[in-house]
Design an enzyme around this catalytic site. Structure first.
Site, PDB file in Angstrom:
ATOM      1  N   ASP A  56       0.796  -1.324   0.038  1.00 40.99           N
ATOM      2  CA  ASP A  56       0.055   0.143  -0.023  1.00 40.99           C
ATOM      3  C   ASP A  56       0.854   1.132   0.193  1.00 40.99           C
ATOM      4  O   ASP A  56       2.011   1.120   0.398  1.00 40.99           O
ATOM      5  CB  ASP A  56      -0.898   0.063   1.016  1.00 40.99           C
ATOM      6  CG  ASP A  56      -0.248  -0.057   2.406  1.00 40.99           C
ATOM      7  OD1 ASP A  56       0.757  -0.856   2.515  1.00 40.99           O
ATOM      8  OD2 ASP A  56      -0.768   0.623   3.443  1.00 40.99           O
TER       9      ASP A  56
ATOM     10  N   GLU B  74      -0.171  -0.700   5.942  1.00 42.86           N
ATOM     11  CA  GLU B  74       1.018  -0.108   6.782  1.00 42.86           C
ATOM     12  C   GLU B  74       0.792   1.133   6.670  1.00 42.86           C
ATOM     13  O   GLU B  74       1.042   1.955   7.876  1.00 42.86           O
ATOM     14  CB  GLU B  74       2.185  -0.587   6.235  1.00 42.86           C
ATOM     15  CG  GLU B  74       3.545  -0.396   6.970  1.00 42.86           C
ATOM     16  CD  GLU B  74       4.030   1.125   6.916  1.00 42.86           C
ATOM     17  OE1 GLU B  74       4.994   1.483   7.988  1.00 42.86           O
ATOM     18  OE2 GLU B  74       3.751   1.733   6.082  1.00 42.86           O
TER      19      GLU B  74
END
Length: 377
Positions: free
Chosen positions: A69, A134
């Site tokens: 991500d 994250e």
């Protein structure tokens, strides 16, 4: 190796995986690893996709950890090239996630692939822990995988987190620990009223002034040989209705501490409560613990990555613990030695995020040599 790393990095950057979306990045990775005999296990939690892949059957377990991500791009018109086009300009690979951290993720994957191809019957286990959560909440990503592995009594001996650790030159800094992070959301109650009749009201801003002075000047500790002193910063303050003739009913203060191993979250909570009681404040407080501090002292993992950097680019990295939190804090809960190493961090989260293609190739070589140092010695 450089061409393979850059090609995979471009494939990953092409996918607009704004956290917590993965947009097919992990599928690309899984298909590559599966061809080499890696066991693939998907661990989805809510809207987060996690991948746990491993090759080998015995300890030690060496894990590479990373995330697919990325943060939002900001104003795309400010970019020199579209943020998901992954263009190479003057030796620099541009794109959201190029440095944080699809570039180093690609380097870790290629390093693992090359090692397994050359050593199909290697000792130990080579694993990859990859998440799409994250950059945002970090609630359903690495921590959930770690919890699952711990319930199965699975171990991670050594973990390399591919966060961009380098400051001015590739390899000048590795992170062998991180400070803890805890946020306080504090609400101080007053009594709303007219500013011309203060005796009929109670101003929470005035009441809190001395408390705030003590909170912001208190010395929590002096740090130690591994960590700087604990730091507190006020992030947000709000009170009032917007009118200039109304004493507010409540004051909201949000503050964050980045704390070292000299204190604990419980010590912090207790001390703040003592300050609030000392100043006779009516309050409620909500705490959010993002993670406790962790530290990997000099040992086999730190020696292996240091040696790999020295052999590849001829410099000795400095081990540091500064900066923000990372998913390393979750993996450390397993008792693993955890170190972070990756490319330069000077453009992360910025417009025109970029990374040197030469550095990406070097990252792949360094990760590969780290594996050699850990498994072949």
């Amino acid at each position: 190796m450089r061409e393979k790393v850059v090609s995979l990095a471009q494939d990953l950057i092409h996918r607009s995986s704004i956290s917590p979306n993965d947009e097919g990045c992990q599928k690309i990775i899984a298909e590559r690893l599966e061809k080499l005999g890696f066991q693939i296990e998907w661990m989805p939690f809510n809207d987060t996709l996690n991948l746990w892949a491993k090759h080998g059957t015995s300890e030690p377990v060496i894990a590479f950890a990373g995330h697919t991500d990325v943060v939002p791009t900001g104003d795309e018109n400010q970019w020199s090239s579209p943020p998901f086009s992954a263009e190479i300009i003057d030796g620099m690979l541009y794109g959201r996630g190029a440095a944080d951290m699809k570039g180093s993720l690609a380097a870790m994957i290629v390093a693992a692939e090359e090692y397994v191809k050359a050593n199909p019957n290697h000792k130990g286990i080579i694993a990859l822990l990859i998440t799409s959560d994250e950059e945002a909440a970090a609630k359903d990503g690495t921590i959930r995988v770690v919890e699952t592995l711990m319930t199965r009594d699975e171990k991670i001996t050594y973990c390399m987190v591919g966060e961009p650790s380098s400051a001015k030159n590739l390899g000048d800094v590795v992170k062998n620990g991180r400070r803890g992070s805890i946020t306080g959301n504090l609400y101080i109650q007053g009594i709303q009223g007219h500013v011309a009749y203060p005796h009929l009201a109670e101003n929470p801003i005035h009441k809190a002034a001395l408390f705030l002075q003590e909170l912001t000047t208190y010395q929590w500790d002096k740090g130690n040989e591994f960590f700087p002193p604990t730091s507190l910063q006020i992030a947000n303050i709000h009170a009032g209705t917007g009118s200039n003739n109304v004493i507010p009913a409540e004051l909201y203060i949000q503050f964050n501490l980045r704390y070292c191993t000299e204190v604990t979250d419980e010590i912090i909570k207790q001390k703040v409560a003592e300050m609030l009681e000392k100043h006779n404040l009516k309050y409620r407080i909500e705490w959010n613990l993002s993670g406790n501090p962790f530290l990997t002292k000099p040992g086999k993992l730190l020696d292996s990555i240091t040696s790999a950097i020295e052999e590849t680019i001829g410099i000795t990295p400095k081990a540091e613990t500064g900066g923000g939190t990372s998913d390393g804090r979750f993996i450390a809960l397993m008792g693993a030695e955890v170190v972070e190493f990756g490319p330069l961090n000077s453009t992360i989260h910025k417009v025109n995020e970029c990374v040197s293609v030469e550095d990406l190739g070097k990252c792949g070589e360094i990760y590969h040599k780290m594996l050699v140092n850990l498994l072949d010695s």
